[in-house]
Scaffold this active site. Sequence first.
Site, PDB file in Angstrom:
ATOM      1  N   THR A 238      41.473  36.219  43.533  1.00 43.85           N
ATOM      2  CA  THR A 238      41.203  37.899  43.486  1.00 43.85           C
ATOM      3  C   THR A 238      42.249  38.563  44.136  1.00 43.85           C
ATOM      4  O   THR A 238      43.787  38.454  43.395  1.00 43.85           O
ATOM      5  CB  THR A 238      39.855  38.328  43.773  1.00 43.85           C
ATOM      6  OG1 THR A 238      40.071  38.094  45.562  1.00 43.85           O
ATOM      7  CG2 THR A 238      38.846  37.126  42.861  1.00 43.85           C
ATOM      8  N   SER A 239      42.242  39.458  44.974  1.00 41.73           N
ATOM      9  CA  SER A 239      43.240  40.481  45.248  1.00 41.73           C
ATOM     10  C   SER A 239      43.577  40.509  46.581  1.00 41.73           C
ATOM     11  O   SER A 239      43.012  40.600  47.674  1.00 41.73           O
ATOM     12  CB  SER A 239      43.399  41.570  44.497  1.00 41.73           C
ATOM     13  OG  SER A 239      43.307  41.896  43.610  1.00 41.73           O
TER      14      SER A 239
ATOM     15  N   SER B   1      38.123  35.117  47.402  1.00 37.74           N
ATOM     16  CA  SER B   1      38.194  36.963  47.214  1.00 37.74           C
ATOM     17  C   SER B   1      39.469  37.888  48.424  1.00 37.74           C
ATOM     18  O   SER B   1      39.700  37.024  49.127  1.00 37.74           O
ATOM     19  CB  SER B   1      36.541  36.937  47.542  1.00 37.74           C
ATOM     20  OG  SER B   1      36.251  36.313  46.878  1.00 37.74           O
ATOM     21  N   HIS B   2      38.977  38.445  48.359  1.00 33.04           N
ATOM     22  CA  HIS B   2      39.557  39.490  48.994  1.00 33.04           C
ATOM     23  C   HIS B   2      39.784  39.484  49.875  1.00 33.04           C
ATOM     24  O   HIS B   2      38.784  39.611  50.430  1.00 33.04           O
ATOM     25  CB  HIS B   2      39.775  41.060  48.176  1.00 33.04           C
ATOM     26  CG  HIS B   2      38.387  41.501  48.480  1.00 33.04           C
ATOM     27  ND1 HIS B   2      37.245  42.301  50.225  1.00 33.04           N
ATOM     28  CD2 HIS B   2      36.436  41.192  47.911  1.00 33.04           C
ATOM     29  CE1 HIS B   2      36.207  42.428  49.240  1.00 33.04           C
ATOM     30  NE2 HIS B   2      35.768  41.649  49.262  1.00 33.04           N
ATOM     31  N   ASP B   3      40.914  40.183  50.693  1.00 32.09           N
ATOM     32  CA  ASP B   3      41.494  40.792  51.678  1.00 32.09           C
ATOM     33  C   ASP B   3      40.959  39.672  52.619  1.00 32.09           C
ATOM     34  O   ASP B   3      41.226  39.737  54.300  1.00 32.09           O
ATOM     35  CB  ASP B   3      39.940  42.580  52.082  1.00 32.09           C
ATOM     36  CG  ASP B   3      40.608  42.752  51.614  1.00 32.09           C
ATOM     37  OD1 ASP B   3      41.806  43.549  51.606  1.00 32.09           O
ATOM     38  OD2 ASP B   3      40.032  43.946  50.845  1.00 32.09           O
TER      39      ASP B   3
END
Length: 218
Positions: free
Chosen positions: A122-123, A140-142
């Site tokens: 994702t981001s 997933s993110h971070d």
Amino acid sequence: MNTYFGLIGAGGHGREVMPMLRGMLQDKIAELNAHLLFVVENLEQETQINGYRAISLQAFFELEGVKRFNVAIGDSKVRQRIAEACLARKIEPFSLVANSVTMLDNNEIGEGCMISEQTIITSNVRIGRFFQANNQCNISHDCVLGDYVTFAPGVKCNGNVAIGDHAYIGAGALIKQGRQGKPLLIGAGAVVGMGAVVVKDVEPNTTVVGNPARPMVK
């Protein structure tokens, strides 16, 4: 001039990802005069594997022309050793990302990654060098992943997770989301067993299994 793309490792994973390499290069093969090879470290005699020329690592080093490499070997320590041998000879790695992979915004992924079919990143994810993600993983993110990390098929890594170098995450494992500023930590060299559900930090060089994941009793 010939350009040789050497996929080092012709075991199951190597044979699965060679079609990804072919798909990635299909519009450039003629332009680059590209040759796709399997490279097997101690192969005694040149052969054919799944219709591709297979040569030894030493023979790959001796080829004339432009050479690029990636390492389709699950053992992260072996992957590092072979990658460093290639880099010492000024052979550049290529990254291998399946056409069906989804990547969103502001991700940083190191050289020599190998990201297989239907994986989603994702981001705001940071991933180190020579990462392997098998089919249908989700990051997933971070999240922050170190060098030579390996994800087996179907790993689900939720947001705000930090994973150390050489960690191995088994097929179908689920990693709980950490918190911003306090990520869930999986230490360097840790092994998360197949189907494990990780809900708290994992110490370096520790194997955890089960739901919830706990250190394996030997």
